[in-house]
Design a protein around this motif. Sequence first.
Motif, mmCIF file in Angstrom:
data_model
loop_
_atom_site.group_PDB
_atom_site.id
_atom_site.type_symbol
_atom_site.label_atom_id
_atom_site.label_comp_id
_atom_site.label_asym_id
_atom_site.label_seq_id
_atom_site.Cartn_x
_atom_site.Cartn_y
_atom_site.Cartn_z
ATOM 1 N N LEU A 185 0.822 -1.308 0.005
ATOM 2 C CA LEU A 185 0.030 -0.062 -0.075
ATOM 3 C C LEU A 185 0.862 1.332 -0.044
ATOM 4 O O LEU A 185 0.500 2.198 -0.693
ATOM 5 C CB LEU A 185 -1.079 0.064 1.241
ATOM 6 C CG LEU A 185 -2.281 -0.689 1.055
ATOM 7 C CD1 LEU A 185 -3.161 0.001 0.020
ATOM 8 C CD2 LEU A 185 -2.178 -1.942 0.673
ATOM 9 N N LEU A 186 2.124 1.227 0.608
ATOM 10 C CA LEU A 186 3.115 2.421 0.683
ATOM 11 C C LEU A 186 3.293 2.517 -0.774
ATOM 12 O O LEU A 186 3.406 3.813 -1.438
ATOM 13 C CB LEU A 186 3.961 2.234 1.481
ATOM 14 C CG LEU A 186 3.982 2.333 2.985
ATOM 15 C CD1 LEU A 186 5.306 2.234 3.852
ATOM 16 C CD2 LEU A 186 3.685 3.621 3.349
ATOM 17 N N VAL A 204 -5.749 5.075 -0.803
ATOM 18 C CA VAL A 204 -4.887 4.350 0.192
ATOM 19 C C VAL A 204 -5.000 4.627 1.477
ATOM 20 O O VAL A 204 -4.628 4.286 2.636
ATOM 21 C CB VAL A 204 -3.455 4.624 -0.597
ATOM 22 C CG1 VAL A 204 -2.401 4.036 0.507
ATOM 23 C CG2 VAL A 204 -3.278 4.034 -1.665
ATOM 24 N N THR A 205 -5.029 6.368 1.737
ATOM 25 C CA THR A 205 -5.221 6.822 3.107
ATOM 26 C C THR A 205 -6.359 6.200 3.733
ATOM 27 O O THR A 205 -6.402 5.765 5.058
ATOM 28 C CB THR A 205 -5.457 8.137 3.006
ATOM 29 O OG1 THR A 205 -4.195 8.903 2.327
ATOM 30 C CG2 THR A 205 -5.457 8.828 4.431
ATOM 31 N N LYS A 206 -7.465 5.842 3.010
ATOM 32 C CA LYS A 206 -8.643 5.419 3.554
ATOM 33 C C LYS A 206 -8.440 4.007 4.080
ATOM 34 O O LYS A 206 -8.820 3.331 5.387
ATOM 35 C CB LYS A 206 -9.757 5.071 2.693
ATOM 36 C CG LYS A 206 -11.321 4.419 3.142
ATOM 37 C CD LYS A 206 -12.223 4.536 1.828
ATOM 38 C CE LYS A 206 -13.327 3.602 2.229
ATOM 39 N NZ LYS A 206 -14.116 3.575 1.084
ATOM 40 N N TRP A 207 -7.340 2.881 3.360
ATOM 41 C CA TRP A 207 -7.018 1.821 3.618
ATOM 42 C C TRP A 207 -6.176 1.940 5.114
ATOM 43 O O TRP A 207 -6.449 0.917 5.864
ATOM 44 C CB TRP A 207 -6.343 1.284 2.592
ATOM 45 C CG TRP A 207 -5.791 -0.295 2.941
ATOM 46 C CD1 TRP A 207 -6.696 -1.363 2.465
ATOM 47 C CD2 TRP A 207 -4.881 -0.689 3.755
ATOM 48 N NE1 TRP A 207 -6.215 -2.635 3.043
ATOM 49 C CE2 TRP A 207 -4.955 -2.267 3.736
ATOM 50 C CE3 TRP A 207 -3.877 -0.434 4.223
ATOM 51 C CZ2 TRP A 207 -3.895 -2.968 4.431
ATOM 52 C CZ3 TRP A 207 -2.756 -1.013 4.811
ATOM 53 C CH2 TRP A 207 -3.021 -2.305 5.054
ATOM 54 N N THR A 214 -14.649 -4.495 4.107
ATOM 55 C CA THR A 214 -14.568 -5.788 3.685
ATOM 56 C C THR A 214 -13.558 -5.943 2.578
ATOM 57 O O THR A 214 -13.288 -4.971 2.158
ATOM 58 C CB THR A 214 -16.030 -6.271 2.927
ATOM 59 O OG1 THR A 214 -16.208 -5.380 1.728
ATOM 60 C CG2 THR A 214 -17.178 -6.267 4.017
ATOM 61 N N LYS A 215 -12.933 -7.237 2.242
ATOM 62 C CA LYS A 215 -12.069 -7.233 1.280
ATOM 63 C C LYS A 215 -12.391 -7.062 -0.002
ATOM 64 O O LYS A 215 -12.042 -6.584 -0.880
ATOM 65 C CB LYS A 215 -11.330 -8.802 1.354
ATOM 66 C CG LYS A 215 -10.722 -9.106 2.870
ATOM 67 C CD LYS A 215 -10.041 -10.464 2.688
ATOM 68 C CE LYS A 215 -9.421 -10.820 4.052
ATOM 69 N NZ LYS A 215 -8.952 -12.169 3.991
ATOM 70 N N THR A 216 -13.775 -7.566 -0.305
ATOM 71 C CA THR A 216 -14.452 -7.027 -1.389
ATOM 72 C C THR A 216 -14.495 -5.688 -1.699
ATOM 73 O O THR A 216 -14.041 -5.223 -3.029
ATOM 74 C CB THR A 216 -15.915 -7.633 -1.468
ATOM 75 O OG1 THR A 216 -15.760 -9.082 -1.474
ATOM 76 C CG2 THR A 216 -16.568 -7.458 -2.811
ATOM 77 N N GLU A 217 -14.701 -4.820 -0.768
ATOM 78 C CA GLU A 217 -14.680 -3.363 -1.134
ATOM 79 C C GLU A 217 -13.055 -2.816 -1.335
ATOM 80 O O GLU A 217 -13.127 -1.996 -2.251
ATOM 81 C CB GLU A 217 -15.351 -2.574 0.321
ATOM 82 C CG GLU A 217 -15.496 -0.981 0.024
ATOM 83 C CD GLU A 217 -15.922 -0.575 1.507
ATOM 84 O OE1 GLU A 217 -15.929 0.888 1.291
ATOM 85 O OE2 GLU A 217 -16.061 -1.115 2.382
ATOM 86 N N GLY A 223 -7.879 -2.822 -5.690
ATOM 87 C CA GLY A 223 -7.296 -3.952 -6.339
ATOM 88 C C GLY A 223 -6.490 -4.851 -5.194
ATOM 89 O O GLY A 223 -5.594 -5.861 -5.591
ATOM 90 N N VAL A 224 -6.690 -4.685 -4.127
ATOM 91 C CA VAL A 224 -5.936 -5.470 -3.034
ATOM 92 C C VAL A 224 -7.137 -6.329 -2.245
ATOM 93 O O VAL A 224 -8.228 -5.905 -2.139
ATOM 94 C CB VAL A 224 -5.240 -4.636 -2.182
ATOM 95 C CG1 VAL A 224 -3.945 -3.789 -2.701
ATOM 96 C CG2 VAL A 224 -6.108 -3.499 -1.368
#
Length: 460
Positions: A185-186, A204-207, A214-217, A223-224
């Motif tokens: 992600l970095l 990415v900041t949201k992650w 969920t992983k689906t979202e 794409g991760v």
Amino acid sequence: MSDQNQTAPRVPKRIAAVIINSLKGGVVPRVGLPYITVGREREIAALLHDLELVKEGGASFRFLVGRYGSGKSFLLQTIRNHAMGNNFVVCDADLSPERRFQGTGGQGLATYRELIRNLSTKTRPDGGALNLVLDRWVSNIQTQVTMEDGLAPDAPGFEAAMEKRIMAVMGQIQELVHGYDFARLLTMYWHASIEGDDEKKALVTKWFRGEYRTKTEARQELGVNIVIGDDDWYDYLKVFATFLKAAGYEGLIILIDELVNLYKIPNAVSRQYNYEKILTMYNDTLQGKAHYLGIIMGGTPQTIEDRRRGLYSYEALRSRLTQGRFAQGGLSDMLAPVIHLEPLTHEELLVLVEKLADIHAGLFGYTRTITQESLVQFLAAEFERVGADTHLTPREVIRDFIELLDILCQNPGMKADDLIQGDFLKAPVDAPVGAAAKKKHAASSAAPAEEHDRFSEFEI
């Protein structure tokens, strides 16, 4: 007294207002603490030693133990400000029924989100510093390539040199648990920064904030196939601490207050799961499994020491945290994992109320008239109140004193001695004024002492 008034540091009105309003409301001000800090030299020195350990790549874990209003939150805030001033990143959170270390309803992840939301640095002391930290990391890499490799940003090999340095950082992080996911992600954030893709940076900041449910979202937007979850959020904080060193900071300091909310969990199994999470953090710091990470937690004596519901009900923690035979009779080991906060002395409280009198006068623009003799008389009256020996804390003393100053300020013809000798200071501690209060106090005094203590722990 006049000499002391002349040498007292002038407090800006903005900061003075925060100090007075916060203390009157029973909370710790976020700014201006050096103006009102008294005592606690040994405790502060011990915690500053921990910061030096973290700075050198180690880790530390401490519990601050004291009754409500005894100064736990004040000390936590003091260390927070000192850490930020010395280039640490600090995050803090108060536990609650919705925020724990472990839970079936996402309470652990809620704690992580609160910590990241309150991520603070010297230049962003009020939280929300996540993007600042990530951008500083990218900027630092660019500076290194420019200064050390001698490549201008528009040079042909600039981006390749940046990628080489970033991969070196990624290599350090990937060795940690969940480090590979974090590094991935970095790398996305770096590419988005280079390409000017603000939308990708926001995702990415949201992650990193743990906001993907969920992983689906996460897969659809980034794409991760990975998300920060209720079981592994602490592992990501450990990775974050190592990353912060690479980003140019000294490390990560985590401050957790209100451990009493774990003590209040009605289900014994849920409590034990939370205590097990604390044990994991404790073991990681002492066994060298965490780096550039400091953790400080605050709680009441009962929260820690109660063998039925407190941390000591979890035998693995009790055996690690209980004090030895030599730390008795007023002797304290400031290198132990548990720091018990001793009450401020009368002399320290006198210094404190004198400082507050000067700050109050400066804030409201009047000449201070309350004398040191009146301050001594005020403290004497406070400690003569019914229940003061067991229930009076700095919080109550400060609140009463600011109320006294407010009344004197609004009634210039009134004298401090007349108020101090009045009936309001004779009321029982933590009880409303009047005959009903005295009757209530008499009834509560008839109850066994241990019962009174047991219920008083929940009077937040």
